[in-house]
Structures are given as C-alpha cells and as structure tokens.
Scaffold this motif. Structure first.
Motif, PDB file in Angstrom:
ATOM      1  N   LEU A   1      82.654  71.893  81.652  1.00  0.00           N
ATOM      2  CA  LEU A   1      82.771  72.963  80.492  1.00  0.00           C
ATOM      3  C   LEU A   1      83.019  72.088  78.911  1.00  0.00           C
ATOM      4  O   LEU A   1      82.567  72.529  78.042  1.00  0.00           O
ATOM      5  CB  LEU A   1      83.994  73.903  80.661  1.00  0.00           C
ATOM      6  CG  LEU A   1      83.637  74.742  82.003  1.00  0.00           C
ATOM      7  CD1 LEU A   1      84.831  75.753  82.011  1.00  0.00           C
ATOM      8  CD2 LEU A   1      82.487  75.373  82.031  1.00  0.00           C
ATOM      9  N   SER A   2      83.789  71.030  79.170  1.00  0.00           N
ATOM     10  CA  SER A   2      84.056  70.212  77.857  1.00  0.00           C
ATOM     11  C   SER A   2      82.706  69.742  77.383  1.00  0.00           C
ATOM     12  O   SER A   2      82.533  69.479  76.314  1.00  0.00           O
ATOM     13  CB  SER A   2      85.306  69.237  77.943  1.00  0.00           C
ATOM     14  OG  SER A   2      84.735  68.103  78.783  1.00  0.00           O
TER      15      SER A   2
ATOM     16  N   LEU B   1      83.832  78.124  74.546  1.00  0.00           N
ATOM     17  CA  LEU B   1      83.755  77.723  75.787  1.00  0.00           C
ATOM     18  C   LEU B   1      85.118  78.342  76.569  1.00  0.00           C
ATOM     19  O   LEU B   1      84.931  78.657  77.564  1.00  0.00           O
ATOM     20  CB  LEU B   1      83.167  76.256  76.052  1.00  0.00           C
ATOM     21  CG  LEU B   1      81.948  75.860  76.300  1.00  0.00           C
ATOM     22  CD1 LEU B   1      81.340  76.530  77.633  1.00  0.00           C
ATOM     23  CD2 LEU B   1      80.742  76.356  74.960  1.00  0.00           C
ATOM     24  N   SER B   2      85.883  78.036  75.794  1.00  0.00           N
ATOM     25  CA  SER B   2      87.256  78.505  76.343  1.00  0.00           C
ATOM     26  C   SER B   2      87.413  80.041  76.315  1.00  0.00           C
ATOM     27  O   SER B   2      87.844  80.644  77.409  1.00  0.00           O
ATOM     28  CB  SER B   2      88.461  77.983  75.258  1.00  0.00           C
ATOM     29  OG  SER B   2      88.560  76.533  75.457  1.00  0.00           O
ATOM     30  N   GLN B   3      86.809  80.764  75.383  1.00  0.00           N
ATOM     31  CA  GLN B   3      86.751  82.287  75.465  1.00  0.00           C
ATOM     32  C   GLN B   3      85.983  82.723  76.784  1.00  0.00           C
ATOM     33  O   GLN B   3      86.473  83.683  77.213  1.00  0.00           O
ATOM     34  CB  GLN B   3      86.149  82.832  74.188  1.00  0.00           C
ATOM     35  CG  GLN B   3      86.204  84.248  74.176  1.00  0.00           C
ATOM     36  CD  GLN B   3      85.952  84.609  72.680  1.00  0.00           C
ATOM     37  OE1 GLN B   3      85.003  84.156  72.084  1.00  0.00           O
ATOM     38  NE2 GLN B   3      86.569  85.565  72.188  1.00  0.00           N
ATOM     39  N   VAL B   4      84.722  82.134  77.093  1.00  0.00           N
ATOM     40  CA  VAL B   4      84.089  82.374  78.192  1.00  0.00           C
ATOM     41  C   VAL B   4      84.935  82.103  79.692  1.00  0.00           C
ATOM     42  O   VAL B   4      84.939  83.008  80.442  1.00  0.00           O
ATOM     43  CB  VAL B   4      82.788  81.725  78.359  1.00  0.00           C
ATOM     44  CG1 VAL B   4      81.941  81.748  79.557  1.00  0.00           C
ATOM     45  CG2 VAL B   4      81.898  82.038  77.048  1.00  0.00           C
ATOM     46  N   ALA B   5      85.388  81.200  79.629  1.00  0.00           N
ATOM     47  CA  ALA B   5      86.347  80.761  80.874  1.00  0.00           C
ATOM     48  C   ALA B   5      87.762  81.784  81.212  1.00  0.00           C
ATOM     49  O   ALA B   5      88.081  81.893  82.175  1.00  0.00           O
ATOM     50  CB  ALA B   5      86.508  79.382  80.790  1.00  0.00           C
TER      51      ALA B   5
ATOM     52  N   THR C   1      94.685  71.787  82.842  1.00  0.00           N
ATOM     53  CA  THR C   1      94.343  70.811  83.748  1.00  0.00           C
ATOM     54  C   THR C   1      93.629  71.446  85.172  1.00  0.00           C
ATOM     55  O   THR C   1      94.392  72.210  85.813  1.00  0.00           O
ATOM     56  CB  THR C   1      95.253  69.875  84.243  1.00  0.00           C
ATOM     57  OG1 THR C   1      95.874  69.064  83.212  1.00  0.00           O
ATOM     58  CG2 THR C   1      94.931  68.864  85.547  1.00  0.00           C
ATOM     59  N   PRO C   2      92.334  71.139  85.691  1.00  0.00           N
ATOM     60  CA  PRO C   2      91.776  71.871  86.701  1.00  0.00           C
ATOM     61  C   PRO C   2      92.916  71.481  87.948  1.00  0.00           C
ATOM     62  O   PRO C   2      93.088  70.527  88.468  1.00  0.00           O
ATOM     63  CB  PRO C   2      90.550  71.305  86.699  1.00  0.00           C
ATOM     64  CG  PRO C   2      90.250  70.594  85.665  1.00  0.00           C
ATOM     65  CD  PRO C   2      91.466  70.246  84.816  1.00  0.00           C
ATOM     66  N   VAL C   3      92.931  72.544  88.736  1.00  0.00           N
ATOM     67  CA  VAL C   3      93.774  72.310  89.972  1.00  0.00           C
ATOM     68  C   VAL C   3      92.883  73.264  90.874  1.00  0.00           C
ATOM     69  O   VAL C   3      92.748  74.595  90.881  1.00  0.00           O
ATOM     70  CB  VAL C   3      95.213  73.080  89.966  1.00  0.00           C
ATOM     71  CG1 VAL C   3      95.861  73.003  91.365  1.00  0.00           C
ATOM     72  CG2 VAL C   3      96.143  72.094  88.913  1.00  0.00           C
TER      73      VAL C   3
ATOM     74  N   TYR D   1      90.298  77.314  86.511  1.00  0.00           N
ATOM     75  CA  TYR D   1      89.626  76.210  85.958  1.00  0.00           C
ATOM     76  C   TYR D   1      88.982  75.498  87.221  1.00  0.00           C
ATOM     77  O   TYR D   1      87.815  75.170  87.455  1.00  0.00           O
ATOM     78  CB  TYR D   1      90.457  75.282  85.421  1.00  0.00           C
ATOM     79  CG  TYR D   1      89.710  74.581  84.257  1.00  0.00           C
ATOM     80  CD1 TYR D   1      88.378  74.389  84.251  1.00  0.00           C
ATOM     81  CD2 TYR D   1      90.333  73.809  83.241  1.00  0.00           C
ATOM     82  CE1 TYR D   1      87.662  73.512  83.237  1.00  0.00           C
ATOM     83  CE2 TYR D   1      89.839  72.934  82.190  1.00  0.00           C
ATOM     84  CZ  TYR D   1      88.388  72.904  82.265  1.00  0.00           C
ATOM     85  OH  TYR D   1      87.506  72.299  81.339  1.00  0.00           O
ATOM     86  N   GLY D   2      89.868  75.195  88.286  1.00  0.00           N
ATOM     87  CA  GLY D   2      89.184  74.364  89.393  1.00  0.00           C
ATOM     88  C   GLY D   2      88.719  75.212  90.432  1.00  0.00           C
ATOM     89  O   GLY D   2      87.548  74.888  90.805  1.00  0.00           O
ATOM     90  N   GLY D   3      88.853  76.707  90.314  1.00  0.00           N
ATOM     91  CA  GLY D   3      87.755  77.543  91.210  1.00  0.00           C
ATOM     92  C   GLY D   3      86.544  77.743  90.386  1.00  0.00           C
ATOM     93  O   GLY D   3      85.598  77.827  91.262  1.00  0.00           O
TER      94      GLY D   3
END
Length: 428
Positions: free
Chosen positions: A145-146, A174-178, A186-188, A202-204
């Motif tokens: 995403l970044s 991109l943050s708004q979409v996610a 931090t992705p978990v 994020y991780g999912g």
C-alpha cells in the motif's frame, strides 16, 4: 486515524504553506535534529531478510543516498539520519514467505487452507515508502500500500504538485481506502485469537493479496504454472502494478504504462486489474485469509464471525470516484452471494418413501456453518451440512401427496443469503 478529503486538503495546505509549483518548488527547510527512522517491511508476511536504503526525496525524486540498514528477521528496520531532509524515500528489497490461503478439495467446500513456503520468496522487486521526516523519530512502514501511494505521489509531482502536497495526499488517500494509516500502522497478521484492530486489518488485507493471487491469477494461467511467489506471481508484483497504475493516470483503473510511455492494460499473471478488483476482490480475499486464520478448524464461533464481519467496513469500496478510482459503477462487496446447487432430484421428479436431496453450497468468503438449511415448502426441515456433499433424506410419507418445493438456502460470512429450489411430487 480517519481520513477524508477535507482532512487531506487541510494537511496538504499546512505543509505547503506559501510554496507553490512542482516537485522542485518551495519546500520546508531540512529537519536539523537527527531522527530515528524505523518501521516494518511486509508483503503477505513480514520480510525475514534484506536491506533498506533511504534516499533524499525533498526535490520530488530520488536524490542522494542517506543511509542503508539491514532488515531484521521480524521485518523491522531502524536507522538514524543525522541531518535529514524534509522528505525521504525508503526502498526495501529482500525475502519473505509468501503466505496464501486456498480451497482444499472440491471448490464447493469453501474451506481455505494456509500455506507458507519453507523457502522465502526473494525477488528483485523493491517496495517503497515516501514520508515526511519528523525530528526525533519517524515511522515509515513499507508495504504494497505504501508502494502504491508512492506511485500516486509520482503522478501528482509530475503534474505540478509540490513534494509536500503530493506525499501528504498520496499517503492520505491510500489510508482512506484501507481505513487506517498505512505509514504508521504496523501490519499484524491475524491469528485465531486476534482482535479486530487497525493492525490486524492491515495484515489481513495484505494476506488477501496473496490469496487473490492463488485463487484468481494462478488458476487463470494456461500451460505450465509456476508456484505463487515466483517471478510474475507474487504480492510484490501486485504492489508494482498498483504503483504503475497510479503513476500513470492518478486513479486505480487497471491502466498503466509499459515503461516507455505507451499506455497498457495491467495484469498480474493473466489476471487483469480493474477498479472492481481493487475495490472488491482484494477485500473479498482478505475475508478468506481472516476466515482461515480465525476459524482454524473451519468451525466458526460467534466471536469468529463477529470479528470477520467487523473487519469489513474499512475495506468496502471508497466511493469518491474523483479521488482515487475511476467512475465505474460501485458493486456490492459480495457479488451475487453463495452459489447453491441441487444435483438431485430433478425438477418434476416423483419421490416415494425415503428420498434423498443432494446439493452443494459455495462462496469465496465462506458459507457459515449452521447457516445452510434445507426447507420443504418454505418451512425448515433440516440443516444442510455445508461444506460437505451430503445426501439428506426426506420422509415423504409424513407429507400430503402432490407437489412440494424443496429448497437449499445458504448464508455467507458477509450475511448474504442465496437459495435454490426444485418442485417435485410426493407419491405414497
């Protein structure tokens, strides 16, 4: 953090100040205080090795190399910039375990299984993150995403935006979409007991990219098929396609550049990318990844289903087509609901004594165990034991002779209901 267009604009204006013009225009002065730059590098799983290179990005393009540092086994990195510029680009290359979920056995089972290859995926494809530098400490997570946001920043800079506005708006959109801040979150990767949070969302979502690769792109190939994680068929290839897509025209529409300026339709393996894929398919396969992680033995508890459903709102389509997506129609996240089939009896058949009904239910997000049922004349008769292929028996002698309607009804993890019916005759 929740982003909307007004928030993004306000942030951009605050950063721009009196500056105007393109990427090389007036920029904030360099940060005089040293900063510790740190974060995590992750694709469908955290990187297990590799390196991060940090470059000056204050002029709107990659400038001088400032620092380099290795990526740790947990995907983390950290380095100190003694006299950092206002903006940097973080470039990461290395290895990770491409973790995928797919359906075991017959496709109608809708049971995802996880696979993490024993050997890490190591491709010569980088992930990028462009960020504003803060005095003291700056977090810059590096993910697909970044990397996509970097493409949008490239487009905006090429079309007259300052670096300040381009970086702020790109990361914000991109943050708004996610539904979470893609740079500092931090992705978990979700596990059976994980709660729904920005980290696990994020991780999912990143897990869902690899699941889409296997279930769509992999099966869409013809001839000899290389494994997921091989060149051309890895999460990093999705990331680069998204960057290319946004860098070309500023919207996620499946149209990019061939590298020499010619417009081209973007694909990963043989699977074409489109607004619908971005808005819905990636979200749908994120549900598959979460379902596999939460359920483990694929027997969801009410808490599991609550977490799966609680995950969805942040992934449902971002509908402002003027900001990131093209103007195509918005469709439901679950396009059509469960697929329900009745193999036998055939419509018009005559049933006597103890007669069987054979059918299947199937859906990518998963059909909820205990939420598939068999009805006679619209009245519940028995539960349909999805995801198996059972032959449920009917005692036709307890019903009046004549026509009756047999129905199988299924509900998926998104709450969508589908059914299939046949009309037969009972004769005793």
């Amino acid at each position: 953090m929740t982003f909307n267009s007004e928030t993004i604009l306000a942030l951009a204006l605050a950063l721009i100040g009196a500056g105007c013009g393109g990427g090389g225009g007036s920029q904030p002065p360099p940060v005089s205080t040293p900063t510790t730059l740190s974060g995590v590098v992750a694709a469908s799983a955290p990187f297990v090795s590799g390196s991060v290179a940090v470059y000056d990005f204050s002029g709107g393009s990659k400038g001088a190399l400032l620092q380099s540092t290795p990526i740790n086994a947990d995907g983390s990195y950290s380095t100190t910039l003694s006299a950092p510029p206002s903006y940097v680009i973080v470039e990461a290359t290395g290895c990770y375990n491409e973790t995928i979920y797919w359906f075991t056995g017959a496709q109608s089972q809708s049971v995802p299984t996880v696979n993490a290859p024993a050997n890490p995926v190591c491709l010569n494809t980088r992930l990028d993150s462009v960020v504003a530098v803060s005095a003291g400490a700056t977090t810059a997570n590096v993910t697909p995403l970044s990397h996509a946001a970097y493409g949008l920043a490239q487009y905006d800079i090429q079309h007259g935006q300052t670096t300040a506005a381009a970086v702020t708006v790109a990361n914000g959109r991109l943050s708004q979409v996610a539904g979470f801040d893609i740079i500092i979150t931090t992705p978990v990767y979700p596990s059976q007991n994980a709660s729904v949070s920005a980290d696990t969302k994020y991780g999912g979502l990143l897990s869902g990219l690899a699941s889409w690769l296997y279930n769509v792109a992999y099966f869409g190939q013809t001839g000899t098929v290389n494994p997921v994680g091989s060149p051309g068929l890895a999460t990093l290839n999705i990331a680069e396609a998204m960057r290319n897509d946004l860098a070309h025209d500023g919207v996620l529409d499946g149209v990019g550049s061939d590298g020499v300026g010619n417009q081209m339709s973007l694909k990963v393996a043989n699977a074409p990318l489109s607004t619908t894929v971005y808005r819905h398919q990636f979200a749908k396969y994120a549900v598959v990844a979460l379902r596999g992680a939460f359920e483990k033995n694929f027997n969801p508890t009410p808490a599991d289903l609550t977490r799966i459903n609680g995950f969805l709102p942040s992934l449902v389509a971002y509908n402002n087509a003027t900001l990131l997506f093209d103007g195509s129609a918005v469709v439901a996240l679950d396009e059509g609901g469960p697929i329900v089939g009745i193999a036998s009896p055939a419509a018009g058949a005559t049933l006597t004594g103890s007669a069987g009904i054979d059918g299947t239910t199937n859906d990518i997000p998963g059909v909820v165990n205990g939420k598939s049922e068999f009805l006679i004349d619209g009245v519940h008769y028995d539960y349909f034991l999805n995801p198996y292929h059972p032959n449920h028996f009917i005692n036709t002698t307890v019903f009046a002779n004549g026509p009756h309607t047999l129905t199988i009804k299924a509900t998926n993890n998104l709450g969508t209901v589908s059914s299939q019916s046949v009309t037969v005759t009972f004769s005793n």
